[in-house]
Design a protein around this motif. Structure first.
Motif, PDB file in Angstrom:
ATOM      1  N   ASP A  66      60.198  13.818 -56.542  1.00  0.00           N
ATOM      2  CA  ASP A  66      61.359  13.084 -56.804  1.00  0.00           C
ATOM      3  C   ASP A  66      61.150  11.682 -56.868  1.00  0.00           C
ATOM      4  O   ASP A  66      61.305  10.883 -57.510  1.00  0.00           O
ATOM      5  CB  ASP A  66      62.629  13.469 -55.987  1.00  0.00           C
ATOM      6  CG  ASP A  66      63.853  12.558 -56.490  1.00  0.00           C
ATOM      7  OD1 ASP A  66      64.453  12.976 -57.617  1.00  0.00           O
ATOM      8  OD2 ASP A  66      64.279  11.975 -55.757  1.00  0.00           O
ATOM      9  N   PHE A  67      60.253  11.343 -55.650  1.00  0.00           N
ATOM     10  CA  PHE A  67      59.944   9.973 -55.616  1.00  0.00           C
ATOM     11  C   PHE A  67      58.707   9.423 -56.731  1.00  0.00           C
ATOM     12  O   PHE A  67      59.110   8.535 -57.258  1.00  0.00           O
ATOM     13  CB  PHE A  67      59.294   9.771 -54.257  1.00  0.00           C
ATOM     14  CG  PHE A  67      58.263   8.569 -53.981  1.00  0.00           C
ATOM     15  CD1 PHE A  67      58.869   7.348 -53.913  1.00  0.00           C
ATOM     16  CD2 PHE A  67      56.880   8.927 -53.789  1.00  0.00           C
ATOM     17  CE1 PHE A  67      57.910   6.096 -53.724  1.00  0.00           C
ATOM     18  CE2 PHE A  67      56.089   7.869 -53.676  1.00  0.00           C
ATOM     19  CZ  PHE A  67      56.765   6.323 -53.703  1.00  0.00           C
ATOM     20  N   PHE A  68      57.903  10.317 -57.082  1.00  0.00           N
ATOM     21  CA  PHE A  68      57.117  10.042 -58.243  1.00  0.00           C
ATOM     22  C   PHE A  68      57.968  10.127 -59.428  1.00  0.00           C
ATOM     23  O   PHE A  68      57.184   9.090 -60.235  1.00  0.00           O
ATOM     24  CB  PHE A  68      56.054  11.085 -58.309  1.00  0.00           C
ATOM     25  CG  PHE A  68      54.765  11.335 -57.200  1.00  0.00           C
ATOM     26  CD1 PHE A  68      54.594  10.072 -56.503  1.00  0.00           C
ATOM     27  CD2 PHE A  68      54.432  12.445 -56.666  1.00  0.00           C
ATOM     28  CE1 PHE A  68      53.486   9.857 -55.631  1.00  0.00           C
ATOM     29  CE2 PHE A  68      53.252  12.244 -55.965  1.00  0.00           C
ATOM     30  CZ  PHE A  68      53.130  10.783 -55.408  1.00  0.00           C
ATOM     31  N   ARG A  69      58.754  10.559 -59.624  1.00  0.00           N
ATOM     32  CA  ARG A  69      59.550  10.623 -60.846  1.00  0.00           C
ATOM     33  C   ARG A  69      60.502   9.447 -61.153  1.00  0.00           C
ATOM     34  O   ARG A  69      60.532   8.609 -62.033  1.00  0.00           O
ATOM     35  CB  ARG A  69      60.385  11.946 -61.162  1.00  0.00           C
ATOM     36  CG  ARG A  69      59.798  13.019 -61.445  1.00  0.00           C
ATOM     37  CD  ARG A  69      61.078  14.127 -61.842  1.00  0.00           C
ATOM     38  NE  ARG A  69      60.241  15.423 -62.193  1.00  0.00           N
ATOM     39  CZ  ARG A  69      60.586  16.318 -61.035  1.00  0.00           C
ATOM     40  NH1 ARG A  69      61.028  16.238 -59.875  1.00  0.00           N
ATOM     41  NH2 ARG A  69      59.955  17.494 -61.044  1.00  0.00           N
ATOM     42  N   THR A  70      61.214   9.051 -59.997  1.00  0.00           N
ATOM     43  CA  THR A  70      62.076   7.982 -59.820  1.00  0.00           C
ATOM     44  C   THR A  70      61.545   6.785 -59.319  1.00  0.00           C
ATOM     45  O   THR A  70      62.235   5.613 -59.603  1.00  0.00           O
ATOM     46  CB  THR A  70      63.284   8.295 -59.176  1.00  0.00           C
ATOM     47  OG1 THR A  70      62.953   8.361 -57.659  1.00  0.00           O
ATOM     48  CG2 THR A  70      63.692   9.720 -59.594  1.00  0.00           C
ATOM     49  N   LYS A  71      60.529   6.644 -58.531  1.00  0.00           N
ATOM     50  CA  LYS A  71      60.048   5.533 -57.851  1.00  0.00           C
ATOM     51  C   LYS A  71      60.869   5.108 -56.726  1.00  0.00           C
ATOM     52  O   LYS A  71      60.785   3.816 -56.128  1.00  0.00           O
ATOM     53  CB  LYS A  71      59.559   4.497 -58.886  1.00  0.00           C
ATOM     54  CG  LYS A  71      58.522   4.651 -59.774  1.00  0.00           C
ATOM     55  CD  LYS A  71      58.479   3.710 -60.782  1.00  0.00           C
ATOM     56  CE  LYS A  71      59.516   3.522 -61.986  1.00  0.00           C
ATOM     57  NZ  LYS A  71      59.248   2.722 -63.058  1.00  0.00           N
TER      58      LYS A  71
END
Length: 336
Positions: A292-297
């Protein structure tokens, strides 16, 4: 310098939350198998590296993990901790089975990937490794320990902010079901206290709790939140007990074991009940957060909390050096 470091700790906005990184040369919303987000791994000296690779490169991954591919890995990693170095050949073989290319430098890795898992088991080289990632403007998850000292951990977060690169670090234990429920689902009301435990295997090149105690300490802080003011440590060759006093008068404890069953858990005490944490549930919950972090930053953990965790552990070392006296975290932070 001390003043700037103190002001950094006090900031209320997570790193990167307010900054748009539209200049990044890729789309973090790409989620199809035809156009996956390409993950690179730095460090194949920990079991976490093949574990994450297996989850992201599965033939039929969980929906939350779909759209990613670990495509390259740089194996090093520790070069001076034998227990870590000895694992590298076996973990190279494991990730190659999932189609991962082994490269000979971090620079070569960064040319092939969109995002980075910094998995080096040894925290000492993390600052230097992270600087290369920040320069390349790649979002990065830094596995525990975030660094080999509190001072280096602080530098990593400061330099990530300066570079405008989103990053976070976490133990997988933060995302165990009951731990997460206490923090995010109001499972037991207001948390009044917490007793957490984990193995506390030592590595002489790191502050004692950084190596394995981090898992139990992260459980403690996930339940209690920030605000620990002082630490007292009781230590014997076989175990540790660290008592933290929070600014609102709450008390949290960490117990680290070097004998007996290798296990993780604890108990949170709340206004509406008590809840036991444990046992270990694997790496998938953390992998989902990383995806989720990689998708949304969007950084899922306030940097102040992570830095307070490392200040807590280093203050515990200082308490031991002083014969078990109470040590204020502010004293350590201001001296860094």
């Amino acid at each position: 310098m001390k003043s700037s470091r103190r002001s950094f700790i006090k900031k209320t906005t997570a790193i990167g939350a307010a900054a748009s990184l539209s200049s990044l040369p890729f789309s973090l919303l790409a989620t199809t198998q035809a156009d996956p987000i390409k993950i690179g791994i730095i460090g194949l000296d920990t079991s976490h590296a093949p574990a994450f690779t297996k989850l992201f490169n599965a033939e039929n991954p969980k929906p939350e993990l779909a759209g990613f591919r670990v495509v390259a890995a740089y194996p090093y990693g520790s070069r001076d901790i034998k227990s870590s170095m000895d694992r590298i050949p076996g973990y190279i073989d494991q990730v190659k089975e999932f189609g991962v290319e082994i490269v000979d430098s971090i620079e070569a890795l960064l040319q092939k990937v969109d995002v980075v898992l910094l998995e080096t088991n040894d925290g000492k080289p993390h600052l230097e490794q992270a600087r290369a990632v920040f320069k390349a403007k790649k979002p990065v998850f830094i596995d525990k320990p975030v660094a080999g000292s509190f001072a280096d951990a602080l530098k990593i977060y400061q330099e990530a902010e300066t570079a405008g690169v989103p990053m976070f670090s976490s133990s997988s234990l933060r995302y165990q079901k009951n731990v997460h429920a206490v923090r995010h689902e109001n499972k037991i009301g207001k948390v009044l206290s917490c007793d957490a435990f984990s193995p506390a295997t030592l590595e002489p090149s790191h502050p004692d709790l950084f190596w394995y105690g981090i898992h139990g300490v992260e459980i403690l802080f996930t339940a209690m939140g920030t605000g620990c003011e002082s630490v007292t440590r009781f230590s014997t060759p076989d175990e540790e007990v660290v008592v933290g006093i929070w600014k609102d008068g709450r008390i949290g404890t960490f117990r680290g074991m070097r004998n007996g069953k290798h296990d993780y858990g604890g108990t949170a005490f709340g206004t509406e009940g008590n809840l036991f944490f444990g046992p270990f549930e694997g790496y998938e919950p953390l992998a989902i957060q990383i995806a989720d972090f990689f998708r949304t930053k969007k950084v899922p953990i306030d940097p102040r909390e992570t830095l307070e965790i490392y200040a807590f552990m280093e203050a515990a070392d200082e308490s031991k050096r002083r014969g078990g006296v109470n040590v204020n975290l502010a004293e350590l932070i201001s001296g860094s």
